[in-house]
Design a protein around this motif. Sequence first.
Motif, PDB file in Angstrom:
ATOM      1  N   ASN A   8      74.697  82.347  74.729  1.00  0.00           N
ATOM      2  CA  ASN A   8      74.195  83.208  73.659  1.00  0.00           C
ATOM      3  C   ASN A   8      74.214  82.426  72.360  1.00  0.00           C
ATOM      4  N   THR A   9      73.193  82.635  71.545  1.00  0.00           N
ATOM      5  CA  THR A   9      73.152  82.038  70.222  1.00  0.00           C
ATOM      6  C   THR A   9      72.275  82.871  69.313  1.00  0.00           C
ATOM      7  N   GLN A  10      72.338  82.582  68.050  1.00  0.00           N
ATOM      8  CA  GLN A  10      71.470  83.196  67.057  1.00  0.00           C
ATOM      9  C   GLN A  10      70.810  82.093  66.256  1.00  0.00           C
ATOM     10  N   PHE A  11      69.573  82.349  65.865  1.00  0.00           N
ATOM     11  CA  PHE A  11      68.893  81.420  64.968  1.00  0.00           C
ATOM     12  C   PHE A  11      67.970  82.211  64.056  1.00  0.00           C
ATOM     13  N   THR A  12      67.603  81.585  62.963  1.00  0.00           N
ATOM     14  CA  THR A  12      66.714  82.221  61.985  1.00  0.00           C
ATOM     15  C   THR A  12      65.283  81.791  62.259  1.00  0.00           C
ATOM     16  N   LEU A  13      64.397  82.746  62.243  1.00  0.00           N
ATOM     17  CA  LEU A  13      62.979  82.465  62.446  1.00  0.00           C
ATOM     18  C   LEU A  13      62.397  81.977  61.112  1.00  0.00           C
ATOM     19  N   SER A  14      62.747  80.744  60.785  1.00  0.00           N
ATOM     20  CA  SER A  14      62.390  80.152  59.492  1.00  0.00           C
ATOM     21  C   SER A  14      61.035  79.451  59.573  1.00  0.00           C
ATOM     22  N   ARG A  15      60.533  79.070  58.427  1.00  0.00           N
ATOM     23  CA  ARG A  15      59.271  78.331  58.366  1.00  0.00           C
ATOM     24  C   ARG A  15      59.397  76.999  59.116  1.00  0.00           C
ATOM     25  N   GLU A  16      60.550  76.334  59.008  1.00  0.00           N
ATOM     26  CA  GLU A  16      60.757  75.057  59.687  1.00  0.00           C
ATOM     27  C   GLU A  16      60.719  75.242  61.211  1.00  0.00           C
ATOM     28  N   GLY A  93      64.008  86.517  59.846  1.00  0.00           N
ATOM     29  CA  GLY A  93      65.042  87.327  60.484  1.00  0.00           C
ATOM     30  C   GLY A  93      65.838  86.550  61.521  1.00  0.00           C
ATOM     31  N   GLU A  94      66.966  87.122  61.897  1.00  0.00           N
ATOM     32  CA  GLU A  94      67.817  86.528  62.926  1.00  0.00           C
ATOM     33  C   GLU A  94      67.300  86.901  64.315  1.00  0.00           C
ATOM     34  N   VAL A  95      67.310  85.933  65.205  1.00  0.00           N
ATOM     35  CA  VAL A  95      66.903  86.146  66.588  1.00  0.00           C
ATOM     36  C   VAL A  95      68.107  85.859  67.475  1.00  0.00           C
ATOM     37  N   ASN A  96      68.401  86.779  68.371  1.00  0.00           N
ATOM     38  CA  ASN A  96      69.466  86.582  69.360  1.00  0.00           C
ATOM     39  C   ASN A  96      68.826  86.037  70.630  1.00  0.00           C
ATOM     40  N   LEU A  97      69.332  84.929  71.102  1.00  0.00           N
ATOM     41  CA  LEU A  97      68.822  84.287  72.314  1.00  0.00           C
ATOM     42  C   LEU A  97      69.910  84.321  73.371  1.00  0.00           C
ATOM     43  N   THR A  98      69.549  84.808  74.563  1.00  0.00           N
ATOM     44  CA  THR A  98      70.491  84.884  75.671  1.00  0.00           C
ATOM     45  C   THR A  98      69.862  84.222  76.893  1.00  0.00           C
ATOM     46  N   VAL A  99      70.612  83.309  77.502  1.00  0.00           N
ATOM     47  CA  VAL A  99      70.201  82.670  78.742  1.00  0.00           C
ATOM     48  C   VAL A  99      71.256  83.009  79.777  1.00  0.00           C
TER      49      VAL A  99
END
Length: 163
Positions: A8-16, A93-99
Amino acid sequence: MTHVQPFNTQFTLSREYLAECFDQSLPHGKGAKPNYLFPLLLFAAGAGLLSFTEQLKVASYMLIALAILELLHIRFRRAWWLTRQMWGKGAGGEVNLTVNDDGIQTQNAHTQTALLWSDIERVIETDLGLILVAKSGGRQYLSKSLFPAGLVPEIITKANGEA
C-alpha cells in the motif's frame, strides 16, 4: 499460482506525475506518430476551393483554419493533455494504491478503480514505469518510483502469469 507481496502507498496526482505518465505512455499508444495527413488534406481542400471556385470564400477559409488548428493540436498535444488533466477533479489529490493477490486498486476522493490480475492482457515496462494493458483495451500507467525495488518484477511476473 504466484503470490505478490501486499503493498500500500499514497502518492499525489501532481503535474510532474502526469507529465511522466504522458511521456512514458506516448511511444506505446495509438497516437505515437502524429498524423499530418489530415491537416494536409484540409489545407489542400481549402486552398483548392479558394483557387478554383467563384463561390463564397468562407468554406475555404474555414478549412484552412481547421488545418491550422489541427497542426496546433499536434504540436501542443502534451501541454493540452496536461492542462486537461490538471483541470480534472483528481488533480493535486492523494491517490491510494494497493497491490495484492487480487490485483491493483487505485482510489482517490472521486474515483476507485480495480484491475484484477486476470483482466490484465500484458504489462509494458518503460524506463520509468509500467503500463498495464487491460483486456478491455484500457491502459493504466504506474510509476516505478511508487514501488519498492523487488515489487516491480513480481507485478510483471504475476500479470504475465495470469494472462
